[in-house]
Design a protein around this motif. Sequence first.
Motif, PDB file in Angstrom:
ATOM      1  N   SER A 229       0.860  -1.187   0.000  1.00 19.29           N
ATOM      2  CA  SER A 229       0.000   0.000   0.000  1.00 19.29           C
ATOM      3  C   SER A 229       0.897   1.238   0.000  1.00 19.29           C
ATOM      4  CB  SER A 229      -0.919  -0.015   1.223  1.00 19.29           C
ATOM      5  OG  SER A 229      -1.788   1.103   1.198  1.00 19.29           O
ATOM      6  N   PHE A 263     -10.045   4.004   3.424  1.00 18.75           N
ATOM      7  CA  PHE A 263      -8.695   4.543   3.309  1.00 18.75           C
ATOM      8  C   PHE A 263      -7.757   4.034   4.393  1.00 18.75           C
ATOM      9  CE2 PHE A 263      -5.244   7.432   3.053  1.00 18.75           C
ATOM     10  CZ  PHE A 263      -5.204   7.835   1.728  1.00 18.75           C
ATOM     11  N   GLY A 265      -3.761   2.984   3.512  1.00 21.11           N
ATOM     12  CA  GLY A 265      -2.616   3.697   2.953  1.00 21.11           C
ATOM     13  C   GLY A 265      -3.005   4.375   1.654  1.00 21.11           C
ATOM     14  N   GLY A 266      -4.201   4.038   1.142  1.00 18.60           N
ATOM     15  CA  GLY A 266      -4.754   4.754  -0.002  1.00 18.60           C
ATOM     16  C   GLY A 266      -4.842   3.981  -1.300  1.00 18.60           C
ATOM     17  N   GLY A 337      -6.517  -3.180   8.384  1.00 19.15           N
ATOM     18  CA  GLY A 337      -5.912  -2.612   7.185  1.00 19.15           C
ATOM     19  C   GLY A 337      -5.999  -1.092   7.122  1.00 19.15           C
ATOM     20  N   ALA A 382     -15.510  -6.843   4.347  1.00 17.88           N
ATOM     21  CA  ALA A 382     -14.366  -6.709   5.254  1.00 17.88           C
ATOM     22  C   ALA A 382     -14.633  -5.511   6.163  1.00 17.88           C
ATOM     23  CB  ALA A 382     -13.087  -6.484   4.448  1.00 17.88           C
ATOM     24  N   SER A 385     -13.742  -2.384   4.360  1.00 19.88           N
ATOM     25  CA  SER A 385     -14.697  -1.967   3.318  1.00 19.88           C
ATOM     26  C   SER A 385     -15.971  -1.391   3.929  1.00 19.88           C
ATOM     27  CB  SER A 385     -15.068  -3.158   2.434  1.00 19.88           C
ATOM     28  OG  SER A 385     -13.935  -3.925   2.112  1.00 19.88           O
TER      29      SER A 385
HETATM   30  C1  LIG Z   1      -5.469  -3.574   3.031  1.00 14.95           C
HETATM   31  C2  LIG Z   1      -6.899  -3.338   2.866  1.00 14.95           C
HETATM   32  C3  LIG Z   1      -7.433  -2.033   2.874  1.00 14.95           C
HETATM   33  C4  LIG Z   1      -6.624  -0.804   3.140  1.00 14.95           C
HETATM   34  O1  LIG Z   1      -5.548  -0.563   2.285  1.00 14.95           O
HETATM   35  P1  LIG Z   1      -5.563   0.559   1.164  1.00 14.95           P
HETATM   36  O2  LIG Z   1      -4.156   0.562   0.657  1.00 14.95           O
HETATM   37  O3  LIG Z   1      -5.956   1.860   1.781  1.00 14.95           O
HETATM   38  O4  LIG Z   1      -6.522   0.131   0.114  1.00 14.95           O
HETATM   39  C5  LIG Z   1      -8.800  -1.882   2.667  1.00 14.95           C
HETATM   40  N1  LIG Z   1      -9.608  -2.939   2.468  1.00 14.95           N
HETATM   41  C6  LIG Z   1      -9.123  -4.200   2.445  1.00 14.95           C
HETATM   42  C7  LIG Z   1     -10.084  -5.331   2.245  1.00 14.95           C
HETATM   43  C8  LIG Z   1      -7.765  -4.445   2.639  1.00 14.95           C
HETATM   44  O5  LIG Z   1      -7.291  -5.694   2.598  1.00 14.95           O
END
Ligand SMILES: *Cc1c(COP(=O)(O)O)cnc(C)c1O
Length: 452
Positions: A229, A263, A265-266, A337, A382, A385
Amino acid sequence: MTKKFLLNESEIPEKWYNIVADMPHKPLPLLHPGTKQPLHPEDLYPIFAEEVARQELNQTDQWIDIPEEVRDKYKIYRPSPLVRAYNLEKALDTPAHIYFKNESVSPVGSHKLNSALAQAYYCKKEGLTHITTETGAGQWGTALSFAAKVFGLELAVYMVKVSYEQKPYRRSLMQTWGAQVIASPSMSTKAGRKILTDSPTYQGSLGTAISEAIELAMSMPNCKYTLGSVLNHVSLHQTVIGLEAEKQMALAGEYPDIVIGCFGGGSNFSGISYPFMRHNIAGGKKTRFIAAEPSSCPKLTRGIFQYDFGDEAGYTPLLPMFTLGHNFAPAHIHAGGLRYHGAGTIISQLMKDRMIEAVDIQQLDSFKYGLLFARTEGIVPAPESAHAIAAAVNEALKAKEEGASKVILFNLSGHGLIDMSAYDSYLAGDLTNYDLSDEDIAKNVNQLEKIV
Ligand SMILES: *Cc1c(COP(=O)(O)O)cnc(C)c1O
C-alpha cells in the motif's frame, strides 16, 4: 433491471493510469532519509524490483503497459463485477443510485492481488528467486503468497506476532499457497534478535516486521522486498479497478457524482478514483471523491501535511504526506488494514489541492452499515470496506433529505469471511467507538522534524 454489469476478459485494461502525469501540482519529491536529497530510482534498486522503482518516481507517462503475463493472471478473477445495490437502496428508501465495484471476488478476498501479481511478475522477470514482505492483519501477505506461487518465487512473510497468534486463518492461507510465515520479532534477523534480547515477550509491530523483511532482502542474493500500500506504484496497479468501473458505469448508462473508497494507505481508494478523476482534471466532470477513514486513525481529516517516514522504525524514504506521526499508535479497531499513520504522497497532494474529500467513520457505524449491507446485498464486507459502505450510506441519506437523485459508486475492497470474530464481537455488543483528543494527535505530530 440489470443487477451486475460485466465485462469480457478481453476488456481487462491494457494499461494502468498514472495520474501524476496529469496533476496540476506534482507531489513533492521523496527524500533520502540520510542526505535529505530527492530520491532517484537507482536509490530504490537495492530494495525494490527495478521496474517498480521506476514506476514509483514516474511523473511523465500517463499510461503504463500492463504486462501480458499479468493480464493473463488477472483473468483468474478480473474483470470484477460492478453491482447496483438495489436492495440497499430500498432499505434506505433513497432516490440515490448506489453501485459497488466488487473486488472481494479475488481468490484472496481483496483488491490487494491487483498489485501483488504485478510486483511478483517484475521480480521474477528481473531474475529474482526470493521475495520478502511484512503483514499486519494478513491481507497483503495472503495476496502476495498466491502471487509468488503463480510466478514461481519463494516468499518469506514477517507477520506481526500478535496477529500471527490472533489471525490463524490468514496464516493458514499464506501457508496453503506455499509461503514461509515467520512471527515477528524473530531470531532470523539482527533486528529481530536485538528486540528479543531486550524484551523477550514483545508482541511485535509493523515497524519491526518491516525492518526484518528489508534486512532479509538486503542480505540475501536474488531477493527483494515488496510493499502492499501507500507507495505510488501500488496505487498505479490498483487503477484497473476504476478503469473497469468506468466502462461498466457506461454500460449502466450512468456516471458517478460521488466515488468512495475506504482509506488505509490509499491504494484501493486511489484505484477506484484516479481513472474518474482524470475527467475532472481534463475538465467537464465534477465528481466528488470521498476517502473514508476510521475515526481512530484520522490522518486526512485531522493529520498535518509534513515529511514523515512510511514506517514506525524510520527506515523508509521521507514522504511528503498527511500524517499523524510515524509513532502514532492507533486503537486496535477490527479494520486492521486501516490502522496506518499516513497517506500516500499523491493522495496527500490531491488533498492539499482540494481535489478529494475525507470523512471519518466510527467503528460502530462501520459495523452497523456493514451488517445492513450483508443483510441486503448478501456479501459480508471486510471491516475495512464497511467504512466505505458507511460513507456511501451517509451520502445516500443526504440525497434523500435533499430529494436529489445522486449516483454513488463505492469500492467493496474485500469480503469479511475471515474476519468473523470481529462480527462476533459486534453482535455480542463488545465493540466501542474511539475518540481521539486534539492533544493525543498534537503529541505525535509535534515530534516531526519540520521539512515543509
Ligand atoms: C489492506 C486493505 C485495505 C486498506 O488498504 P488501502 O491501501 O488503503 O486500500 C482496505 N480494504 C481491504 C479489504 C484491505 O485488505
